[in-house]
Enzyme design. Structure first.
Site, PDB file in Angstrom:
ATOM      1  N   CYS A   1       4.056  -2.307   3.990  1.00  0.00           N
ATOM      2  CA  CYS A   1       3.299  -3.376   3.338  1.00  0.00           C
ATOM      3  C   CYS A   1       2.626  -2.843   2.068  1.00  0.00           C
ATOM      4  O   CYS A   1       1.787  -1.923   2.159  1.00  0.00           O
ATOM      5  CB  CYS A   1       2.263  -3.934   4.307  1.00  0.00           C
ATOM      6  SG  CYS A   1       1.149  -5.155   3.581  1.00  0.00           S
TER       7      CYS A   1
ATOM      8  N   CYS B   1      -1.210  -3.228   2.154  1.00  0.00           N
ATOM      9  CA  CYS B   1      -1.825  -2.264   3.077  1.00  0.00           C
ATOM     10  C   CYS B   1      -1.928  -0.885   2.436  1.00  0.00           C
ATOM     11  O   CYS B   1      -2.940  -0.180   2.605  1.00  0.00           O
ATOM     12  CB  CYS B   1      -1.012  -2.198   4.361  1.00  0.00           C
ATOM     13  SG  CYS B   1      -0.867  -3.764   5.246  1.00  0.00           S
TER      14      CYS B   1
END
Length: 308
Positions: free
Chosen positions: A67, A70
């Site tokens: 991600c 993230c």
């Protein structure tokens, strides 16, 4: 000889005491390290130890290695974890690719997702993800103005436990699909057909078990007895309907016979009286009109049943 034995005994006691002290020290260090946020480090949370966040105050982040968002907040999250000991909280993280059950338990649909936990009450953090904003969220207790997650959506509820099992099942099926297609060389359509067949058989089996359970708990009444009773009642009604008309006709015919016999008897008596009494009685009879009335009455009675 005796002195050597005493020395060995003392050495054994000292060694065991030292060993027990070492074990106790390690346990205390582990517990204190877990409670203090492992000296400012992010604690990995998994299915095996997720119940730790039900006690105390936590900030928990759900992420995935692939991600981009993230990866972007990872430095900020680590710096925030270094201040966790001063803030009196614990900072954790959950890798959803390795812990699908926890992502289902918390119903995570977007990444990254951050939760604040305080004594078993969970609130979703939706503010800025900088270190300053995270610290102010804890220091100023901004989480008090946020509505906690409903009880039925709490991670420890029965509903979310079932959701966790569903997520784990999906990952397990994906692993089986990968094993069939990549390791065994089964075509993709063959893997899908296998899953469809297994799903169909499982549904049939569960449906059969459900029917058996319902039949045992609520047995149905005998259909044969109901049909037999209905047929018997219909036969009785038809018999009564067929017997009703002849009975009435028989009663009418009996009444006619009685009337005819009475009229014949009356006419016979009248004729006998005429022969015995003479003209006077005949005149009286003529005046009273008994023969004519009886005759007219008998004629009307005879014509009435014919009209019926």
């Amino acid at each position: 000889m005796a002195g050597g034995t005493v020395v060995k005994a003392l050495q054994f006691i000292v060694t065991n005491v030292y060993y027990h002290k070492l074990v106790i020290f390690l346990l205390i260090s582990t517990v204190s390290g877990a409670n203090s946020g492992s000296d400012g480090q992010v604690l990995p949370v998994a299915d095996a130890n997720w119940t730790l966040i039900l006690q105390g105050e936590w900030m928990l982040k759900f992420y995935a290695p692939w991600c981009p968002a993230c990866q972007q907040i990872q430095p900020e999250w680590e710096n925030f974890a270094k201040e966790s000991k001063a803030l009196g909280i614990s900072v954790g993280k959950v890798n959803v690719t390795q812990e699908p059950g926890l992502s289902g338990r918390f119903l995570v649909t977007t990444l990254p997702t951050i939760f604040h936990a305080k004594d078993g009450l969970f609130r979703r953090y939706l503010a800025s993800r900088t270190v300053e904003d995270l610290q102010s969220y804890i220091i100023e207790k901004k989480w008090e103005s946020v509505e906690p997650v409903p009880a039925w959506k709490a991670p420890s509820s029965i509903v979310m436990t079932g959701m966790s099992g569903v997520f784990q099942l999906s990952v397990w099926l994906r692993h089986i699909h990968s094993y069939l297609t990549e390791t065994l060389g089964v075509p993709v359509w063959g893997s899908y057909a296998t899953f469809a067949l297994v799903t169909l058989l499982t549904g049939l089996f569960l449906g059969l078990m459900l029917v058996l359970i319902v039949d045992c708990l609520c047995p149905s009444k005998s259909r044969y007895k109901e049909v037999t009773t209905e047929v018997y009642m219909k036969e009785e009604l038809s018999d009564e309907g067929q017997d009703g008309v002849p009975t009435e006709e028989k009663q009418l015919s009996d009444a006619e016979d009685e009337r005819e016999s009475l009229s014949d008897k009356t006419s016979g008596e009248d004729s006998a009286g005429d022969e015995a009494s003479g003209p006077e009685e005949l005149a009286v009879d003529t005046i009273d009109g008994l023969p004519s009335d009886n005759t007219a009455d008998s004629g009307m009675r005879k014509r009435k049943p014919q009209a019926l």
